[in-house]
Design an enzyme around this catalytic site. Structure first.
Site, PDB file in Angstrom:
ATOM      1  N   TYR A 202       0.848  -1.196   0.000  1.00 41.58           N
ATOM      2  CA  TYR A 202       0.000   0.000   0.000  1.00 41.58           C
ATOM      3  C   TYR A 202       0.892   1.258   0.000  1.00 41.58           C
ATOM      4  O   TYR A 202       2.103   1.164  -0.178  1.00 41.58           O
ATOM      5  CB  TYR A 202      -1.007  -0.070   1.150  1.00 41.58           C
ATOM      6  N   ARG A 249       3.452  -1.252  10.926  1.00 38.39           N
ATOM      7  CA  ARG A 249       3.538  -2.590  10.339  1.00 38.39           C
ATOM      8  C   ARG A 249       4.363  -2.543   9.057  1.00 38.39           C
ATOM      9  O   ARG A 249       4.109  -1.692   8.186  1.00 38.39           O
ATOM     10  CB  ARG A 249       2.146  -3.142  10.043  1.00 38.39           C
ATOM     11  N   GLY A 338      -3.905 -13.916  12.294  1.00 33.25           N
ATOM     12  CA  GLY A 338      -4.948 -13.390  11.430  1.00 33.25           C
ATOM     13  C   GLY A 338      -6.084 -14.375  11.282  1.00 33.25           C
ATOM     14  O   GLY A 338      -7.053 -14.365  12.047  1.00 33.25           O
ATOM     15  N   ARG A 339      -5.956 -15.272  10.299  1.00 32.32           N
ATOM     16  CA  ARG A 339      -7.055 -16.197  10.006  1.00 32.32           C
ATOM     17  C   ARG A 339      -7.528 -16.999  11.219  1.00 32.32           C
ATOM     18  O   ARG A 339      -8.744 -17.191  11.383  1.00 32.32           O
ATOM     19  CB  ARG A 339      -6.658 -17.097   8.826  1.00 32.32           C
TER      20      ARG A 339
HETATM   21  C1  PHB Z   1      -6.984  -6.851   1.522  1.00 32.34           C
HETATM   22  O1  PHB Z   1      -7.982  -6.144   1.511  1.00 32.34           O
HETATM   23  O2  PHB Z   1      -6.914  -7.870   0.829  1.00 32.34           O
HETATM   24  C2  PHB Z   1      -5.849  -6.478   2.350  1.00 32.34           C
HETATM   25  C3  PHB Z   1      -5.925  -5.330   3.093  1.00 32.34           C
HETATM   26  C4  PHB Z   1      -4.849  -4.957   3.868  1.00 32.34           C
HETATM   27  C5  PHB Z   1      -3.724  -5.726   3.874  1.00 32.34           C
HETATM   28  C6  PHB Z   1      -3.646  -6.879   3.136  1.00 32.34           C
HETATM   29  C7  PHB Z   1      -4.719  -7.250   2.373  1.00 32.34           C
HETATM   30  O3  PHB Z   1      -2.670  -5.362   4.592  1.00 32.34           O
END
Ligand code: PHB
Length: 380
Positions: A202, A249, A338-339
């Protein structure tokens, strides 16, 4: 001082036991992270779920989801755009309007009522966007006018991201101010702090890495120049809300969002070296490819960490045993999941008791309603 823990990696490398222990008690030792006193080392990673309402406003359903996960040592709420131009996907929340601040207030109030702690991830997607999501249907902004080989999700479904325009030098101060204002808004919404999203291809990561940053001004070219936006954003946010409430991050090796760098070790060593004097609460590192291969190429994370005295959070594919091993070895202070946190609202309890984990439903990750969001069962 961001943490009262000593960082053993600065002196010596502990040898892990021959067999990784399944005793996870080390993950339940409290830790001070900047201004935040955390009861355990388990962090809920920021997770995009695309369930904001019209105007990109968080809802009661979002509050329920986060409140269910309040036993995390720290929740890092999902990536949240700092300004309208920062949006890259449909139904992601913002933190730039009064309605969004009010919506997030429901979330933070619910999490705090359950005894939890929650920070907000501040997001600008840069070029990972589509003109249909941009104000006035304009092109997204980026360090350079280079289209990413990447897709995004808009009202019509998956589409290629749009070709961006390069930010002008004169626009950078207002961009940095958007991060500062978003941090102030996050505090007004009741968040305990923020995480600057400088990972995963990003906007800030687009500036860091030389595949996406071809600028010839003070924000491009040398490593010093490419780390300048990261440094200025973190400085502005820390000045606004306090370094002890500010984390960041980073993802040195991920190719997510079509980013890459010719010298990642030198780049990220210097990035951390520049951030160190700010005394941020934590640095949160995605090891390897986001959600994938942990070792796509050699990388010395201990060398990257060395100048930083705050808390070190690692992420990417850990389970209870590997998390306990990385914390007990001193290679990290906390581990972000995360998941597993999507499918297991009571993940800390399950890891402490060695209880089985609910499987993840991959079809309900992005968008939709309560199904696959707030209906994963807790134990009992
Ligand atoms: C996503 O929307 O797929 C996404 C968003 C933020 C991230 C990674 C993936 O850091």
């Amino acid at each position: 001082m961001a943490t009262h823990q000593e960082n053993p990696m600065n002196d010596s490398v502990a040898t892990p036991p021959a067999h990784a222990s399944t005793d996870t008690t080390v993950l339940f030792q409290p830790i001070q992270v900047g201004e935040l006193a955390l009861p355990n080392r388990l962090v809920m990673a920021p997770l995009t779920r695309n369930r904001a309402s019209a105007g990109n406003v968080p809802t009661e359903l979002n509050a329920t989801y986060y409140e269910q996960r309040a036993s995390a040592g720290l929740i890092i709420a999902e990536a949240t755009q700092i300004c309208p131009e920062g949006q890259g996907y449909i139904a992601t929340p913002g933190i730039h309007s009064a309605e969004q601040i009010a919506g997030w207030k429901k979330v933070t109030t619910a999490v705090h009522a359950k005894g939890g702690r929650i920070v907000l991830q501040l997001w600008h997607v840069g070029r990972i966007s589509h003109s249909s999501l941009q104000p006035g249907g304009k092109a997204p902004v980026a360090p350079s006018a280079i289209r990413a080989e990447a897709k995004t999700f808009v009202a019509e479904g998956f589409v290629d991201v749009s070709t961006p325009r390069a930010l002008e030098l004169a626009e950078i101060p207002a961009l940095i101010d958007s991060y500062r204002q978003a941090a102030a808004n996050a505090r007004a919404a009741g968040f305990d702090g923020v995480e600057v999203h400088a990972a995963n291809g990003y906007l800030i990561d687009q500036f860091l890495r030389d595949k996406s940053n071809h600028r010839t001004d003070a924000y491009g070219g040398s490593i010093e120049n490419r780390t300048q936006l990261l440094f200025e954003v973190c400085t502005a946010v820390a000045q606004e809300i306090g370094a002890g409430r500010t984390g960041v991050r980073l993802s040195p090796l991920t190719a997510f969002g079509d980013v890459a760098d010719s010298h990642p070790q030198a780049l990220f060593n210097r990035a951390v070296e520049r951030l160190a004097p700010l005394q941020l609460a934590y640095i949160h590192v995605i090891e390897g490819e986001t959600g994938g291969d942990r070792h796509p190429q050699p990388f010395d994370y201990a060398a990257m960490r060395k100048p930083f005295k705050g808390a070190w959070i690692v992420n990417n594919g850990y389970d209870g045993a590997s998390a306990a091993e990385v914390v007990s070895s001193g290679r990290a202070d906390l581990v972000a999941f995360g998941r597993p946190f999507i499918a297991n609202p009571d993940l800390p309890r399950r890891l402490r008791e060695g209880a089985p984990l609910n499987p993840l439903d991959g079809n309900t990750l992005y968008g939709g309603d309560a199904h696959g969001y707030t209906d994963y069962p807790a134990l009992d």
